[in-house]
Motif scaffolding. Structure first.
Motif, mmCIF file in Angstrom:
data_model
loop_
_atom_site.group_PDB
_atom_site.id
_atom_site.type_symbol
_atom_site.label_atom_id
_atom_site.label_comp_id
_atom_site.label_asym_id
_atom_site.label_seq_id
_atom_site.Cartn_x
_atom_site.Cartn_y
_atom_site.Cartn_z
ATOM 1 N N SER B 82 0.832 -1.216 0.000
ATOM 2 C CA SER B 82 0.000 0.000 0.000
ATOM 3 C C SER B 82 0.861 1.259 0.000
ATOM 4 N N ASP B 83 1.891 1.233 0.841
ATOM 5 C CA ASP B 83 2.792 2.401 0.908
ATOM 6 C C ASP B 83 3.507 2.605 -0.428
ATOM 7 N N GLU B 86 1.273 4.245 -2.944
ATOM 8 C CA GLU B 86 1.151 5.682 -2.676
ATOM 9 C C GLU B 86 2.408 6.425 -3.132
ATOM 10 N N GLU B 87 3.541 5.809 -2.849
ATOM 11 C CA GLU B 87 4.833 6.395 -3.241
ATOM 12 C C GLU B 87 4.933 6.506 -4.779
ATOM 13 N N CYS B 89 2.503 6.778 -6.814
ATOM 14 C CA CYS B 89 1.596 7.833 -7.274
ATOM 15 C C CYS B 89 2.253 9.215 -7.141
ATOM 16 N N LYS B 119 -7.165 0.543 -0.848
ATOM 17 C CA LYS B 119 -6.200 1.646 -0.963
ATOM 18 C C LYS B 119 -6.275 2.261 -2.374
ATOM 19 N N LEU B 123 -7.328 6.083 -3.549
ATOM 20 C CA LEU B 123 -6.485 6.921 -4.424
ATOM 21 C C LEU B 123 -7.168 7.222 -5.765
#
Lengths: 247, 246
Positions: B82-83, B86-87, B89, B119, B123
């Motif tokens: 998940s992290d 996000e990174e 993105c 997640k 996003l």
């Protein structure tokens, strides 16, 4: 010229149906000259009537339709008699095996006696290939290894795999066993239709539509679009089939 | 008519002998008149080759107006996945997530995949699932995931595969966050069946190019007997709406 190496006529108990008129009309519309026609699955487990129907079609439309017979290897000696009769008396030109619909593994020893018969009469074996439980290309290859004199045609480019991972398997077994060929219906473009003839020879691929399940116009277009020289396409569309069918 | 491809690939993956560059795909897209394509790589992230998101972006950046980048992921990594998403993105213009459960071997409806798909939904990213006849990629299994992530757009690739079309329809009827893509499978009349059962606004055109020829994939949809209006939805309008394109 186009020879379609994989069509069915009849009303399958599993749902799909087509008539001889529909097949001929479809051939006409798509400029197919000759079709290999196979029996569908009906409530007759022995396929006797369907095989007789294929022989009748072959006679009625001589030069246009080439009949293959079908048997269920699970039925042992009775099926052996039917296979031999279909080739010797009815004059059918090949055997189609459908491990998925008849529920047997293509490399099971119960299949061997039928291969002996096909070998004796020098007829090719078309295998509905790509079902991982019963006719994965490695299983077909295991049978082909035992019968190097027989020609085995694996339908659908040897795979029914939307991941594309089985393409590597098909390439591997085709490389290993020269008596394995693939038929093009539903095959991938680059890895299947383009790679195999380029790498292993133009003689390893045959055009097939899998009528009436798949769309003949699309299946022809699939081969026309392949980045292959004209000579390779001629081999795929008819030259290889002429040789195998001894026409 | 505009054409948007919701399923294609750019990656060079030597162990699989797949050499699919952006240039190769662009050539095929141009031939078929495809304006824009969703692209993902062949390896999962996080994974053995952590550079593959960067590599994908580097390959498509010169043609960025032609591509929509989906990050192919592995939910096994839990929070880390998940992290990482996000990174990604933050670093690249990521437009979606690609998942191939047979590649990383997880049930689609299991907690790890659900967490990652939630997640993605947060996003605003759709999740494209490889969907077919393999264990862990079955439409009804992915349907359960869609039920658990109602805010996430879930796309079932390949019309559910060769033998699970009925299940793909059933799952999509049950959960309205499910969409279908037409890529790869050689099925023509079944496209019309999907449109009749689900409505044309739930079906995306996809190719799985460059392994599959976009012109063949396009012809397949054109042969399906759809009305002009239905064809417009499948070929581009649905993609424009869901992906927020102009």
């Amino acid at each position: 010229m186009i020879i379609d190496f994989h069509t069915y006529v009849g009303a399958s108990m599993l749902g799909q149906r087509s008539t001889e008129e529909e097949l001929l009309e479809n051939m006409e519309r798509n400029q197919v000259d000759i079709s290999v026609v196979c029996p569908v699955k009906t409530i007759d487990p022995f396929f006797e009537k369907e095989n007789q129907y294929m022989a009748m079609l072959q006679k009625k439309y001589a030069g246009k339709l080439v009949g293959f017979c079908r048997i269920d290897p699970n039925l042992g000696k009775d099926s052996e008699r039917i296979l031999e009769n279909s080739i010797r008396v009815l004059g059918l030109k090949g055997l189609v095996l459908h491990p998925w619909e008849e529920t047997f593994a293509i490399n099971d020893k119960k299949v061997f006696p039928f291969m002996e018969i096909c070998q004796e009469y020098h007829v090719p074996v078309l295998v509905e290939t790509g079902y991982p439980w019963v006719s994965h290309c490695f299983q077909v290859a295991s049978l082909a290894e035992k019968y190097p004199e027989l020609t085995f045609i694996m339908s659908h480019g040897g795979q029914f795999d939307s991941s594309g991972y089985a393409l590597t398997d098909v390439d591997y077994v085709m490389n290993k066993y020269a008596n394995l060929l693939i038929e093009t219906s539903g095959d991938y473009s680059d890895e299947g239709i383009e790679n195999i003839p380029t790498r292993l020879g133009y003689h390893r691929v045959l055009f097939g539509s899998h009528f009436p399940w798949l769309n003949t116009e699309l299946e022809i277009f699939r081969v026309q679009r392949a980045s292959l020289p004209r000579e390779a396409k001629e081999c795929i569309f008819y030259r290889n089939a002429l040789k195998i069918l001894k026409i | 008519m505009r054409i948007i491809d919701m399923h294609a690939h750019v990656d060079v993956c030597e162990p699989l002998n797949w050499y699919d560059t952006a240039e190769k795909l662009i050539r095929l897209m141009d031939e078929a008149g495809i304006e824009k394509a969703v692209v993902s790589a062949y390896l999962n992230l996080p994974g053995p080759d952590m550079s593959c998101a960067g590599r994908l972006w580097k390959s498509i950046e010169p043609y960025q107006e032609r591509f929509m980048m989906f990050v192919r992921m592995d939910p096994w990594f839990g929070e880390e996945a998940s992290d990482f998403l996000e990174e990604c993105c933050g670093k690249y213009p990521v437009r979606g997530v690609k998942l191939h459960p047979a590649h990383y071997t997880l049930h689609p409806f299991g907690e790890l995949t659900v967490r990652l798909c939630k997640k993605a939904g947060e996003l605003g990213l759709p999740v494209l699932f490889h969907c077919g006849d393999e264990m862990m990629c079955l439409p009804l299994q992915i349907g359960e995931l869609a039920a658990k992530c109602p805010e996430t757009t879930v796309i079932l690739a390949h019309m559910g595969g060769y033998a699970h079309n009925r299940d793909a329809i059933e799952a999509a009827k049950k959960y309205n966050n499910i969409y279908i893509d037409t890529s790869e499978v050689p099925l023509v009349k079944e496209i019309k069946w999907f449109v009749e059962e689900l409505g044309a606004d739930r079906i995306f055109f996809g190719t799985d190019a460059p392994c599959c020829d976009p012109l063949v994939e396009l012809k397949k949809v054109q042969l399906a007997g759809l009305t002009e209006k239905q064809l417009e939805c499948v070929l581009y309008k649905n993609a424009v709406r869901v992906m927020g394109l102009e």
